[in-house]
Design a protein around this motif. Structure first.
Motif, mmCIF file in Angstrom:
data_model
loop_
_atom_site.group_PDB
_atom_site.id
_atom_site.type_symbol
_atom_site.label_atom_id
_atom_site.label_comp_id
_atom_site.label_asym_id
_atom_site.label_seq_id
_atom_site.Cartn_x
_atom_site.Cartn_y
_atom_site.Cartn_z
ATOM 1 N N TYR A 40 1.154 -1.331 -0.505
ATOM 2 C CA TYR A 40 0.221 0.242 -0.188
ATOM 3 C C TYR A 40 0.638 1.539 0.429
ATOM 4 O O TYR A 40 1.827 1.444 0.891
ATOM 5 C CB TYR A 40 -0.606 -0.260 1.183
ATOM 6 C CG TYR A 40 -2.107 1.132 1.131
ATOM 7 C CD1 TYR A 40 -3.450 1.301 0.811
ATOM 8 C CD2 TYR A 40 -1.404 2.602 1.967
ATOM 9 C CE1 TYR A 40 -3.821 2.105 0.648
ATOM 10 C CE2 TYR A 40 -2.250 3.598 2.137
ATOM 11 C CZ TYR A 40 -3.826 3.091 0.575
ATOM 12 O OH TYR A 40 -4.442 4.462 1.162
ATOM 13 N N ASN A 42 0.764 5.299 -0.897
ATOM 14 C CA ASN A 42 -0.359 6.739 -1.966
ATOM 15 C C ASN A 42 -1.169 6.506 -2.624
ATOM 16 O O ASN A 42 -1.655 6.742 -3.994
ATOM 17 C CB ASN A 42 0.850 6.607 -3.295
ATOM 18 C CG ASN A 42 0.826 8.601 -3.730
ATOM 19 O OD1 ASN A 42 0.191 9.621 -3.534
ATOM 20 N ND2 ASN A 42 2.032 8.970 -4.753
ATOM 21 N N THR A 44 -2.828 3.906 -3.033
ATOM 22 C CA THR A 44 -2.461 2.503 -4.068
ATOM 23 C C THR A 44 -2.480 1.003 -3.233
ATOM 24 O O THR A 44 -1.720 1.488 -2.703
ATOM 25 C CB THR A 44 -2.031 2.483 -5.368
ATOM 26 O OG1 THR A 44 -2.471 3.685 -6.127
ATOM 27 C CG2 THR A 44 -2.161 1.793 -6.466
ATOM 28 N N SER A 45 -3.445 0.161 -3.054
ATOM 29 C CA SER A 45 -2.663 -1.390 -3.017
ATOM 30 C C SER A 45 -2.660 -2.507 -4.254
ATOM 31 O O SER A 45 -3.838 -1.963 -4.932
ATOM 32 C CB SER A 45 -3.804 -1.312 -1.916
ATOM 33 O OG SER A 45 -4.026 -2.179 -1.205
ATOM 34 N N CYS A 55 7.185 -4.953 -1.245
ATOM 35 C CA CYS A 55 6.911 -4.251 -1.550
ATOM 36 C C CYS A 55 8.084 -3.224 -1.853
ATOM 37 O O CYS A 55 8.982 -2.841 -1.277
ATOM 38 C CB CYS A 55 6.622 -3.158 -0.991
ATOM 39 S SG CYS A 55 4.607 -4.660 -0.019
ATOM 40 N N PHE A 57 8.268 0.875 -3.420
ATOM 41 C CA PHE A 57 8.391 2.152 -3.771
ATOM 42 C C PHE A 57 8.864 2.843 -5.070
ATOM 43 O O PHE A 57 9.940 3.127 -4.938
ATOM 44 C CB PHE A 57 7.662 2.557 -2.793
ATOM 45 C CG PHE A 57 6.645 2.357 -1.680
ATOM 46 C CD1 PHE A 57 5.651 1.410 -1.969
ATOM 47 C CD2 PHE A 57 7.438 1.030 -0.736
ATOM 48 C CE1 PHE A 57 4.538 1.160 -1.026
ATOM 49 C CE2 PHE A 57 6.500 0.355 0.279
ATOM 50 C CZ PHE A 57 5.806 0.554 -0.209
ATOM 51 N N ASN A 58 7.831 3.725 -5.546
ATOM 52 C CA ASN A 58 9.444 4.754 -6.911
ATOM 53 C C ASN A 58 8.439 5.718 -6.132
ATOM 54 O O ASN A 58 8.846 6.093 -4.818
ATOM 55 C CB ASN A 58 8.510 4.392 -8.285
ATOM 56 C CG ASN A 58 6.903 5.513 -8.327
ATOM 57 O OD1 ASN A 58 6.497 5.698 -6.821
ATOM 58 N ND2 ASN A 58 6.155 4.737 -9.330
ATOM 59 N N THR A 60 7.256 8.581 -6.857
ATOM 60 C CA THR A 60 5.886 9.589 -5.935
ATOM 61 C C THR A 60 5.494 8.880 -4.887
ATOM 62 O O THR A 60 3.800 8.934 -4.464
ATOM 63 C CB THR A 60 5.559 9.614 -6.896
ATOM 64 O OG1 THR A 60 4.748 8.136 -8.012
ATOM 65 C CG2 THR A 60 6.145 10.489 -7.976
ATOM 66 N N TYR A 62 4.099 5.114 -5.135
ATOM 67 C CA TYR A 62 3.262 4.395 -5.578
ATOM 68 C C TYR A 62 4.222 2.764 -5.704
ATOM 69 O O TYR A 62 5.382 2.789 -5.680
ATOM 70 C CB TYR A 62 3.206 4.407 -6.979
ATOM 71 C CG TYR A 62 2.251 5.310 -7.350
ATOM 72 C CD1 TYR A 62 0.755 5.060 -7.253
ATOM 73 C CD2 TYR A 62 2.799 6.879 -7.119
ATOM 74 C CE1 TYR A 62 -0.115 6.161 -7.636
ATOM 75 C CE2 TYR A 62 1.247 7.547 -8.116
ATOM 76 C CZ TYR A 62 -0.186 7.549 -7.525
ATOM 77 O OH TYR A 62 -0.823 8.425 -7.545
ATOM 78 N N SER A 64 4.546 -0.958 -6.182
ATOM 79 C CA SER A 64 5.009 -2.248 -6.177
ATOM 80 C C SER A 64 5.638 -4.080 -5.915
ATOM 81 O O SER A 64 6.204 -3.633 -5.175
ATOM 82 C CB SER A 64 6.120 -2.013 -7.569
ATOM 83 O OG SER A 64 7.171 -1.686 -7.462
#
Length: 168
Positions: A40, A42, A44-45, A55, A57-58, A60, A62, A64
């Motif tokens: 989870y 930004n 977004t899940s 996990c 995270f980029n 911003t 988000y 992946s």
């Protein structure tokens, strides 16, 4: 030719990173009893089986799901039986089924009865409602709230019954 480094002599999963001074570092992610099932970030899940992935995270925020080594989870510090599930946001949960004095002896669903000693197993039902007996943790039963002696039996449908013999 190659420069300096370090050997990660772990038989378990690991990933490499560096200390602030640039020295190589082997990282071994902890093992858990139950693993998160999502990431989870930004707002977004996403689904992510963190028993085999983690996990990322980029810039911003988000998420992946990246394969290669395990991610987050929780330990079930129970000496008793437990099973894993996940909250809606993917966070791992440890579930401890209640203990009973007497246990059901079967599973009933969709007109079908299956024998099942629920002191060591539990009922599971497929998408059409047919039962099966699954090992791994205990299932349903009843508590006998009698301070006197009792013994267990079962109704024809497998439901546990507490029996109190008469006193003479």
């Amino acid at each position: 030719y190659r420069g300096n480094g370090t050997n990660c002599s772990h038989s378990d999963q690991f990933y490499c990173s560096n200390f602030e001074n640039g020295t190589a570092l082997c990282n071994v992610p902890p093992q858990y009893d139950c693993y998160d099932s999502g990431c989870y970030g930004n707002g977004t899940s996403i689904t992510c089986d963190q028993s085999t992935s983690h996990c990322s995270f980029n810039e911003t925020g988000y998420p992946s799901c990246e394969p290669g080594y395990r991610g987050n989870g929780t330990n079930c510090s129970h000496s008793d039986q437990f099973y894993c599930s996940n909250m809606d946001n993917g966070t791992a949960l440890c579930n401890v089924p209640p203990q009973y004095d007497c246990y059901d002896s079967g599973c009933y669903g969709n007109g079908t009865f299956v024998t099942c000693d629920q002191s060591t197993s539990h009922c599971s039902f497929n998408e059409t409602g047919y039962p099966s007996c699954e090992p791994g943790y205990r299932g349903n039963g009843t508590n006998c709230s009698h301070s006197d002696q009792f013994y267990c039996s079962n109704f024809e449908n497998g439901t546990a019954l507490c029996n109190v013999p008469p006193q003479y």
